[in-house]
Design an enzyme around this catalytic site. Structure first.
Site, PDB file in Angstrom:
ATOM      1  N   GLY A  29      -3.347  -3.767  -7.356  1.00 56.90           N
ATOM      2  CA  GLY A  29      -2.240  -4.632  -7.579  1.00 56.90           C
ATOM      3  C   GLY A  29      -2.143  -4.698  -8.850  1.00 56.90           C
ATOM      4  N   ASP A  30      -3.637  -4.677 -10.019  1.00 51.63           N
ATOM      5  CA  ASP A  30      -3.465  -4.720 -11.059  1.00 51.63           C
ATOM      6  C   ASP A  30      -2.463  -4.425 -11.934  1.00 51.63           C
ATOM      7  OD1 ASP A  30      -4.813  -7.098 -10.478  1.00 51.63           O
ATOM      8  OD2 ASP A  30      -6.705  -5.925 -11.057  1.00 51.63           O
ATOM      9  N   GLY A  68       4.660   1.660  -0.138  1.00 50.33           N
ATOM     10  CA  GLY A  68       5.618   1.069  -0.980  1.00 50.33           C
ATOM     11  C   GLY A  68       6.070  -0.631  -0.945  1.00 50.33           C
ATOM     12  N   GLY A 100       0.985  -1.529   0.162  1.00 47.97           N
ATOM     13  CA  GLY A 100      -0.007   0.181  -0.511  1.00 47.97           C
ATOM     14  C   GLY A 100       0.945   1.206  -0.136  1.00 47.97           C
TER      15      GLY A 100
END
Length: 300
Positions: free
Chosen positions: A245-246, A219, A216
């Site tokens: 995340g993608d 980093g 998050g």
């Protein structure tokens, strides 16, 4: 070409609301419906960077037809394997600063349908420079599916990235993927006890070449054959984290095919993850945020 695999493709629906009253009536200010699933989101980001992509996976029923129609409308090349079951719908309720996600389990996939997917995947690898295997598994698909597909890719010299959770993540390193990308919570579930670095080292010990842990606003942590790196973010981006995340995985995939040094891969990936938070819908990212935050990311 980068091949993205979405075994549990979805029609993603996002409701934008000014504030959710969970026990009352809510008026939706914006609605977005589009093809989704983690691999589809990755493909959208890669396409925005001018990268050739091909979306494959499993899709069926009326919802699967809607997924295919949206991919065509978006100009995303696809070669999905049809199944008998109806693909799932996901719902995101997004109000300022928060997002709540409802994921349907997806269809039941027969052994014959999964075997057809494996054969199809093997053929598509002939044209692939890298492959992304990401997202949940529909019912009936073996829990070691990503390990199986990554191993097939490795045998053909095609690097694979796996982004998964639970048992699929625990099995994934056995397929010798180039990168495994859990977030901190997924890693803790897969390797209980110890911190992120110890967990990442454990996944490397099981066969993954490199492990990149997304944390998050804190980093990234990357444990690689060239050493351990930290990507530190200059500030926190507020918004909808669904799909961050993608976008991060898309940045890692670009690094693979461009053979970028690890610091460059990580700064691009971290910046894309942050820029996705600033976009209202998974699969999009805010180009202005990306351009602003990337040069400020510190790689240790």
């Amino acid at each position: 070409m980068i091949l993205t695999v979405t075994l549990n493709a979805a029609l993603d629906v996002t409701y934008e609301v000014p504030g959710v009253a969970w026990d009352g009536v809510n008026r939706v200010s914006g609605v977005h419906r589009r093809a989704g699933g983690k691999g589809v989101n990755v493909a959208r980001v890669l396409t925005a960077f001018g990268q050739d992509v091909l979306v494959t996976g499993l899709a069926g029923g009326p919802t699967g037809q809607a997924v295919e129609a949206d991919l065509e409308a978006a100009g995303l090349p696809h070669a999905l394997v049809r199944i008998a079951g109806d693909s799932r719908t996901t719902l995101v309720v997004s109000d300022p600063g928060t997002a709540t996600l409802f994921n349907e389990p997806g269809p039941v996939v027969t052994p014959e349908e999964f075997a057809r997917l494996v054969r199809h995947f093997t053929v598509l690898l002939d044209s692939a420079e890298a492959v992304v295997l990401s997202g949940s598994l529909p019912r009936g698909v073996p829990l070691d599916a990503y390990a199986t597909l990554a191993a097939i890719a490795a045998e053909r010299g095609v690097p694979a990235i796996v982004d998964a959770d639970g048992e699929p993540l625990r099995h994934a390193p056995g397929g010798r993927p180039s990168i495994v990308k859990p977030n901190a919570e997924e890693l803790a579930r897969a390797v209980p006890g110890g911190g992120p670095e110890e967990g990442a080292q454990a996944l490397r010990g099981r066969g993954a070449e490199a492990v990149v842990v997304s944390m998050g606003a804190e980093g990234l942590l990357a444990v690689t054959p060239e050493g351990t790196f930290r990507a530190r973010m200059p500030y926190k981006v507020e918004g909808n984290p669904t799909g961050a995340g993608d976008s991060l995985v898309a940045g890692l995939a670009l690094g693979l095919v461009r053979r970028s040094p690890w610091p460059e891969r990580l700064s691009r990936a971290a910046a894309l993850g942050a820029a996705a938070v600033a976009a209202p819908v998974a699969g999009d990212f805010d180009r202005q945020v990306y351009d602003d935050i990337r040069p400020q990311i510190v790689i240790d």
